[in-house]
Write a protein that holds these residues in place. Sequence first.
Motif, PDB file in Angstrom:
ATOM      1  N   ARG A 135      -2.004  -1.076  -6.574  1.00  8.98           N
ATOM      2  CA  ARG A 135      -2.385  -2.476  -6.776  1.00  8.98           C
ATOM      3  C   ARG A 135      -1.521  -3.411  -5.937  1.00  8.98           C
ATOM      4  O   ARG A 135      -2.021  -4.371  -5.335  1.00  8.98           O
ATOM      5  CB  ARG A 135      -2.255  -2.824  -8.267  1.00  8.98           C
ATOM      6  CG  ARG A 135      -2.725  -4.245  -8.593  1.00  8.98           C
ATOM      7  CD  ARG A 135      -2.778  -4.498 -10.082  1.00  8.98           C
ATOM      8  NE  ARG A 135      -1.456  -4.400 -10.692  1.00  8.98           N
ATOM      9  CZ  ARG A 135      -1.064  -3.418 -11.479  1.00  8.98           C
ATOM     10  NH1 ARG A 135      -1.881  -2.409 -11.747  1.00  8.98           N
ATOM     11  NH2 ARG A 135       0.156  -3.406 -11.997  1.00  8.98           N
ATOM     12  N   LYS A 136      -0.210  -3.127  -5.869  1.00 11.18           N
ATOM     13  CA  LYS A 136       0.678  -3.980  -5.080  1.00 11.18           C
ATOM     14  C   LYS A 136       0.393  -3.864  -3.585  1.00 11.18           C
ATOM     15  O   LYS A 136       0.429  -4.860  -2.860  1.00 11.18           O
ATOM     16  CB  LYS A 136       2.134  -3.613  -5.355  1.00 11.18           C
ATOM     17  CG  LYS A 136       2.614  -3.945  -6.753  1.00 11.18           C
ATOM     18  CD  LYS A 136       2.385  -5.394  -7.121  1.00 11.18           C
ATOM     19  CE  LYS A 136       3.173  -6.347  -6.260  1.00 11.18           C
ATOM     20  NZ  LYS A 136       3.000  -7.762  -6.649  1.00 11.18           N
TER      21      LYS A 136
ATOM     22  N   GLU B 107      -2.094  -6.770   1.173  1.00 17.74           N
ATOM     23  CA  GLU B 107      -3.159  -6.972   2.153  1.00 17.74           C
ATOM     24  C   GLU B 107      -3.929  -8.262   1.860  1.00 17.74           C
ATOM     25  O   GLU B 107      -4.251  -9.029   2.770  1.00 17.74           O
ATOM     26  CB  GLU B 107      -4.118  -5.775   2.137  1.00 17.74           C
ATOM     27  CG  GLU B 107      -3.542  -4.505   2.733  1.00 17.74           C
ATOM     28  CD  GLU B 107      -3.308  -4.608   4.220  1.00 17.74           C
ATOM     29  OE1 GLU B 107      -4.283  -4.634   4.975  1.00 17.74           O
ATOM     30  OE2 GLU B 107      -2.122  -4.680   4.629  1.00 17.74           O
ATOM     31  N   GLU B 108      -4.212  -8.493   0.588  1.00 17.82           N
ATOM     32  CA  GLU B 108      -4.928  -9.711   0.208  1.00 17.82           C
ATOM     33  C   GLU B 108      -4.131 -10.955   0.584  1.00 17.82           C
ATOM     34  O   GLU B 108      -4.694 -11.933   1.101  1.00 17.82           O
ATOM     35  CB  GLU B 108      -5.204  -9.694  -1.300  1.00 17.82           C
ATOM     36  CG  GLU B 108      -6.218  -8.659  -1.750  1.00 17.82           C
ATOM     37  CD  GLU B 108      -6.383  -8.630  -3.260  1.00 17.82           C
ATOM     38  OE1 GLU B 108      -5.562  -9.275  -3.959  1.00 17.82           O
ATOM     39  OE2 GLU B 108      -7.308  -7.958  -3.743  1.00 17.82           O
ATOM     40  N   ASN B 109      -2.833 -10.929   0.321  1.00 19.58           N
ATOM     41  CA  ASN B 109      -1.991 -12.080   0.651  1.00 19.58           C
ATOM     42  C   ASN B 109      -1.935 -12.308   2.157  1.00 19.58           C
ATOM     43  O   ASN B 109      -1.916 -13.454   2.624  1.00 19.58           O
ATOM     44  CB  ASN B 109      -0.582 -11.876   0.095  1.00 19.58           C
ATOM     45  CG  ASN B 109      -0.530 -11.913  -1.417  1.00 19.58           C
ATOM     46  OD1 ASN B 109      -1.388 -12.515  -2.056  1.00 19.58           O
ATOM     47  ND2 ASN B 109       0.442 -11.251  -2.004  1.00 19.58           N
TER      48      ASN B 109
ATOM     49  N   ASP C 254     -10.321  -0.764  -1.745  1.00 19.78           N
ATOM     50  CA  ASP C 254     -10.212  -0.627  -3.194  1.00 19.78           C
ATOM     51  C   ASP C 254     -10.996   0.593  -3.691  1.00 19.78           C
ATOM     52  O   ASP C 254     -10.519   1.348  -4.552  1.00 19.78           O
ATOM     53  CB  ASP C 254     -10.722  -1.896  -3.873  1.00 19.78           C
ATOM     54  CG  ASP C 254     -10.394  -1.945  -5.348  1.00 19.78           C
ATOM     55  OD1 ASP C 254      -9.214  -1.785  -5.700  1.00 19.78           O
ATOM     56  OD2 ASP C 254     -11.319  -2.118  -6.159  1.00 19.78           O
TER      57      ASP C 254
ATOM     58  N   THR D 183       0.130   1.074 -10.267  1.00 17.15           N
ATOM     59  CA  THR D 183       0.887  -0.144  -9.951  1.00 17.15           C
ATOM     60  C   THR D 183       1.178  -0.231  -8.457  1.00 17.15           C
ATOM     61  O   THR D 183       1.032  -1.291  -7.839  1.00 17.15           O
ATOM     62  CB  THR D 183       2.201  -0.169 -10.737  1.00 17.15           C
ATOM     63  OG1 THR D 183       1.924  -0.134 -12.137  1.00 17.15           O
ATOM     64  CG2 THR D 183       3.001  -1.422 -10.410  1.00 17.15           C
TER      65      THR D 183
ATOM     66  N   GLU E 255      -2.595  -5.861  -2.958  1.00 11.42           N
ATOM     67  CA  GLU E 255      -2.271  -7.279  -3.080  1.00 11.42           C
ATOM     68  C   GLU E 255      -1.565  -7.796  -1.826  1.00 11.42           C
ATOM     69  O   GLU E 255      -1.784  -8.934  -1.405  1.00 11.42           O
ATOM     70  CB  GLU E 255      -1.396  -7.518  -4.311  1.00 11.42           C
ATOM     71  CG  GLU E 255      -2.147  -7.471  -5.628  1.00 11.42           C
ATOM     72  CD  GLU E 255      -1.236  -7.709  -6.811  1.00 11.42           C
ATOM     73  OE1 GLU E 255      -0.019  -7.921  -6.605  1.00 11.42           O
ATOM     74  OE2 GLU E 255      -1.736  -7.672  -7.946  1.00 11.42           O
TER      75      GLU E 255
END
Length: 214
Positions: A111-112, A117-119, A202, A108, A115
């Motif tokens: 993944r956060k 970084e993606e945002n 990833d 978790t 996320e």
Amino acid sequence: MVTTIPGSDILTSSLNMISQSLQIPVIIFLIIFAVFAVLTLGSLVSEYTSRKNISSELIERLIYSISNANSLEEIRDVIKNAKIYESQKIILIKILRSSSLTNESRQTLARKLIEFEENKFAKKIERTDIVTRIGPTLGLMGTLIPMGPGLAALGAGDVNTLASAIIVAFDTTVVGIGAGAVAYFVSKVRRRWYEEYLSNLDALADALIDKLKQ
């Protein structure tokens, strides 16, 4: 004989007033978009000069090194000495420090972190995507708005007013399409770079999590 619908003159005048009142805001936004496109292109060049050439062979070696490490300290040394981005190292170190968590909590957390970084990248690309879509639209608006008074002036024999309207129309079209084209190019290049960045991150995060499960 042409029959005029009652109230049509008021509606037509209202539409014309609204249309003409948009000309100045459209020109202002086009100037802002043009400046933004130039600055964004410059930041893309700067970003390109600071990019790291991370090959698939490097990622493969890092995965093997992480999987074959004998201790957390050795994994930490592998990550710190790796020729990857510092932001990727920070995320991998945070995952490594979560060795006391359960497998589900660790996944978790990873993944956060990814996320986030993606945002961050999505917000950066979002700005140029907006210019890509709105720039040409504003250029079209800037083309059509002055043509109404220009054609009316032509009917009255005022060629100078028509010429001025055509110049404004052409200028706004060029600026709108140009800003949109630059923004599209920047978005396309950055999206490819960021997808590669996130894909490598990833893969390394998965290898690290699998190692911590052992």
